[in-house]
Design a protein around this motif. Structure first.
Motif, PDB file in Angstrom:
ATOM      1  N   THR A  56       0.838  -1.213   0.000  1.00  0.00           N
ATOM      2  CA  THR A  56       0.000   0.000   0.000  1.00  0.00           C
ATOM      3  C   THR A  56       0.867   1.255   0.000  1.00  0.00           C
ATOM      4  O   THR A  56       0.622   2.194  -0.765  1.00  0.00           O
ATOM      5  CB  THR A  56      -0.908   0.001   1.233  1.00  0.00           C
ATOM      6  N   TRP A  58       3.894   1.544  -1.030  1.00  0.00           N
ATOM      7  CA  TRP A  58       4.584   1.627  -2.318  1.00  0.00           C
ATOM      8  C   TRP A  58       3.691   2.267  -3.361  1.00  0.00           C
ATOM      9  O   TRP A  58       4.115   3.132  -4.142  1.00  0.00           O
ATOM     10  CB  TRP A  58       4.992   0.205  -2.740  1.00  0.00           C
ATOM     11  N   ARG A  59       2.406   1.875  -3.349  1.00  0.00           N
ATOM     12  CA  ARG A  59       1.462   2.422  -4.330  1.00  0.00           C
ATOM     13  C   ARG A  59       1.211   3.897  -4.059  1.00  0.00           C
ATOM     14  O   ARG A  59       1.096   4.695  -4.995  1.00  0.00           O
ATOM     15  CB  ARG A  59       0.167   1.622  -4.292  1.00  0.00           C
ATOM     16  N   GLU A  61       3.343   5.935  -2.685  1.00  0.00           N
ATOM     17  CA  GLU A  61       4.571   6.625  -3.080  1.00  0.00           C
ATOM     18  C   GLU A  61       4.609   6.844  -4.590  1.00  0.00           C
ATOM     19  O   GLU A  61       4.987   7.904  -5.075  1.00  0.00           O
ATOM     20  CB  GLU A  61       5.785   5.801  -2.631  1.00  0.00           C
ATOM     21  N   ARG A  62       4.197   5.812  -5.342  1.00  0.00           N
ATOM     22  CA  ARG A  62       4.201   5.942  -6.802  1.00  0.00           C
ATOM     23  C   ARG A  62       3.288   7.063  -7.247  1.00  0.00           C
ATOM     24  O   ARG A  62       3.631   7.865  -8.122  1.00  0.00           O
ATOM     25  CB  ARG A  62       3.760   4.620  -7.424  1.00  0.00           C
ATOM     26  N   LYS A  63       2.104   7.124  -6.594  1.00  0.00           N
ATOM     27  CA  LYS A  63       1.153   8.189  -6.930  1.00  0.00           C
ATOM     28  C   LYS A  63       1.764   9.554  -6.637  1.00  0.00           C
ATOM     29  O   LYS A  63       1.640  10.486  -7.435  1.00  0.00           O
ATOM     30  CB  LYS A  63      -0.122   8.016  -6.103  1.00  0.00           C
ATOM     31  N   SER A  65       4.941  10.445  -6.462  1.00  0.00           N
ATOM     32  CA  SER A  65       6.047  10.839  -7.342  1.00  0.00           C
ATOM     33  C   SER A  65       5.538  11.218  -8.731  1.00  0.00           C
ATOM     34  O   SER A  65       6.080  12.119  -9.380  1.00  0.00           O
ATOM     35  CB  SER A  65       7.107   9.732  -7.415  1.00  0.00           C
ATOM     36  N   ARG A  66       4.462  10.532  -9.159  1.00  0.00           N
ATOM     37  CA  ARG A  66       3.869  10.891 -10.445  1.00  0.00           C
ATOM     38  C   ARG A  66       3.319  12.320 -10.379  1.00  0.00           C
ATOM     39  O   ARG A  66       3.494  13.123 -11.302  1.00  0.00           O
ATOM     40  CB  ARG A  66       2.739   9.911 -10.784  1.00  0.00           C
ATOM     41  N   GLU A  68       4.294  14.672  -8.337  1.00  0.00           N
ATOM     42  CA  GLU A  68       5.455  15.594  -8.255  1.00  0.00           C
ATOM     43  C   GLU A  68       5.973  15.914  -9.649  1.00  0.00           C
ATOM     44  O   GLU A  68       6.235  17.077  -9.976  1.00  0.00           O
ATOM     45  CB  GLU A  68       6.570  14.947  -7.428  1.00  0.00           C
ATOM     46  N   LYS A  69       6.107  14.859 -10.468  1.00  0.00           N
ATOM     47  CA  LYS A  69       6.602  15.050 -11.829  1.00  0.00           C
ATOM     48  C   LYS A  69       5.685  15.974 -12.618  1.00  0.00           C
ATOM     49  O   LYS A  69       6.125  16.889 -13.309  1.00  0.00           O
ATOM     50  CB  LYS A  69       6.695  13.684 -12.526  1.00  0.00           C
TER      51      LYS A  69
ATOM     52  N   LYS B 335      -4.245   8.716   1.015  1.00  0.00           N
ATOM     53  CA  LYS B 335      -4.773   8.531  -0.344  1.00  0.00           C
ATOM     54  C   LYS B 335      -5.685   9.675  -0.731  1.00  0.00           C
ATOM     55  O   LYS B 335      -5.649  10.169  -1.862  1.00  0.00           O
ATOM     56  CB  LYS B 335      -5.554   7.214  -0.403  1.00  0.00           C
ATOM     57  N   LYS B 342      -4.334  16.099  -6.720  1.00  0.00           N
ATOM     58  CA  LYS B 342      -4.466  15.808  -8.152  1.00  0.00           C
ATOM     59  C   LYS B 342      -5.615  16.617  -8.763  1.00  0.00           C
ATOM     60  O   LYS B 342      -5.472  17.246  -9.814  1.00  0.00           O
ATOM     61  CB  LYS B 342      -4.726  14.303  -8.319  1.00  0.00           C
TER      62      LYS B 342
END
Lengths: 76, 348
Positions: A56, A58-59, A61-63, A65-66, A68-69, B335, B342
């Motif tokens: 959870t 990890w997911r 974190e991926r969100k 960083s996306r 942030e980009k 979340k 977003k």
């Protein structure tokens, strides 16, 4: 009559009792599967829960960083 | 910092759960290490007992063992006339031939000062019905019923895995707490049509599904060592599986509708139905008489209150439940904040 009844009872009960594993015990089997060895189940359960939490995280974190980009790209 | 106090509480509760849930020993108990059928009382017989977390050898001086026969609803004690203690967990008891009493079942009790009275229901039974022999009565006086330290109850089948109560069960509590929050937000959404509520409900449900999946996997592991099967024939198991499928269908349904308002309305109504179904499948159906469930409190099984009369599991369990629920809401809030950023970013 009483004797006959008790004999009947014994036959009925004996058949059901023999099926219970707790009645007779194979100590080696007990030591390897149950008893203190049942602590292994707790360890496995805890590891699975930890793994679930890490997945959870990890997911998430991926969100992040996306996101942030995306924000960096738009700032440029 | 002030707003985050509950996260510190969550961490403290989970640390407490880990330390006390794993460090507290399981109470001493006894098992029979020999045949439980005593064929005839004409000869002396021996019983080999296996202790669990016991201190037979250390407490040899206060060691006592006796059989209990419920003769006309009155307990008759039959003391072992001799015993040999091999080590802390092994002892052999010898009994003189006794007259067979009203019941053919004998309970076994072992006592020492440190472990207290260790009891085994229906430990042996006789196949001999001849009355006669010596007077079996003996008086037993004991100092303390319980062991001299704090311990979790000893249960055959469960043994050490009783600790899973603090890890497997709270997963479901977290799931239900998050789903209840989602339900509340769905109801509010259907009154006000505010997309904020829809966002909250959706995030809560995705987090709840994570906890539900963890609950299913950990339950399966626990079932493997206690019920000796990965997936048992249990109403509660199948009920939770259907619930999980219903909420997975919710996620699929959400992806299937493009229009935002429409999607929010349809899924809000769907998730209210799913919640009601979950309550029926998990909370109501397994509790009905005649259903076959191995979970405590279900299908004629003794309820949780009867399960641990000694109340040793309770304090750790409640704190564990509170801790895991807070962790669930922590993940949910992370979340949700990402979702909000977003949305905010996309609208700019």
């Amino acid at each position: 009559m009483k004797k006959f009844l008790s004999l009947l009872l014994i036959i009925v009960f004996a058949s059901s009792l023999n099926a219970q594993p707790a009645q007779t015990l194979d100590e080696k089997l007990f030591q390897s599967l149950h008893g203190h060895a049942s602590l292994n189940a707790v360890i496995v359960v805890m590891s699975i829960i930890l793994a679930g939490i890490f997945i959870t995280l990890w997911r998430i974190e991926r969100k992040v960083s996306r996101l942030e980009k995306d924000i960096q790209k738009d700032n440029k | 910092m002030k707003r985050n106090w509950w996260k510190f509480l969550c961490a403290a509760f989970l640390f407490f759960t880990l330390i006390f849930g794993l460090k507290t020993p399981v109470a001493p108990g006894i098992l029979l290490n020999c045949n439980s059928i005593i064929p005839a009382y004409s000869a002396p017989f021996k019983l080999e007992i296996l202790g669990y977390n016991t201190r037979f050898l250390q407490q040899k001086n206060s060691f006592r063992a006796w059989l209990i026969n419920w003769d006309k609803n009155k307990p008759v004690h039959i003391c072992a006339n001799s015993f040999s203690v091999k080590d802390d967990t092994h002892a052999e008891l010898s009994f003189q031939p006794v007259s067979v009493l009203d019941s053919m079942f004998f309970d076994l009790a072992v006592y020492n000062d440190a472990d207290g009275k260790l009891y085994m229901d229906h430990a042996i039974y006789s196949t001999d019905t001849i009355r006669g022999g010596m007077d079996p009565m003996c008086n037993v006086t004991i100092k303390n019923e319980k062991q001299d330290h704090f311990a979790f109850p000893f249960r055959t089948v469960l043994y050490e895995s009783i600790r899973n109560l603090f890890f497997h069960v709270p997963m479901w509590f977290s799931m239900i707490a998050l789903l209840s929050w989602a339900l509340w937000n769905n109801l509010v959404f259907l009154r006000k049509f505010d997309m904020k509520n829809d966002q909250r409900a959706n995030t809560a449900i995705t987090t709840a599904v994570t906890f539900g999946v963890l609950g299913l996997i950990t339950g399966s592991i626990w079932a493997r060592i206690t019920w000796l099967e990965w997936w048992g024939d249990d109403v509660k198991l199948n009920g939770t599986a259907i619930t999980m499928l219903a909420y997975l269908a919710y996620l699929v349904l959400r992806n299937a509708i493009d229009d935002e308002q429409k999607r929010a309305r349809v899924t809000a109504i769907y998730s209210i139905f799913a919640y009601v179904m979950m309550i029926v499948l998990i909370g109501v159906l397994p509790r009905l008489q005649g259903t076959d469930s191995l979970h405590p409190g279900n299908g004629g099984n003794p309820g949780f209150n009867q399960y641990d009369l000694d109340n040793t599991l309770r304090p750790v369990f409640y704190i564990a439940v509170a801790g895991w629920i807070m962790l669930g809401f922590w993940i949910y809030s992370l979340k949700l904040r990402i979702q909000n950023i977003k949305l905010h970013h996309n609208s700019q």
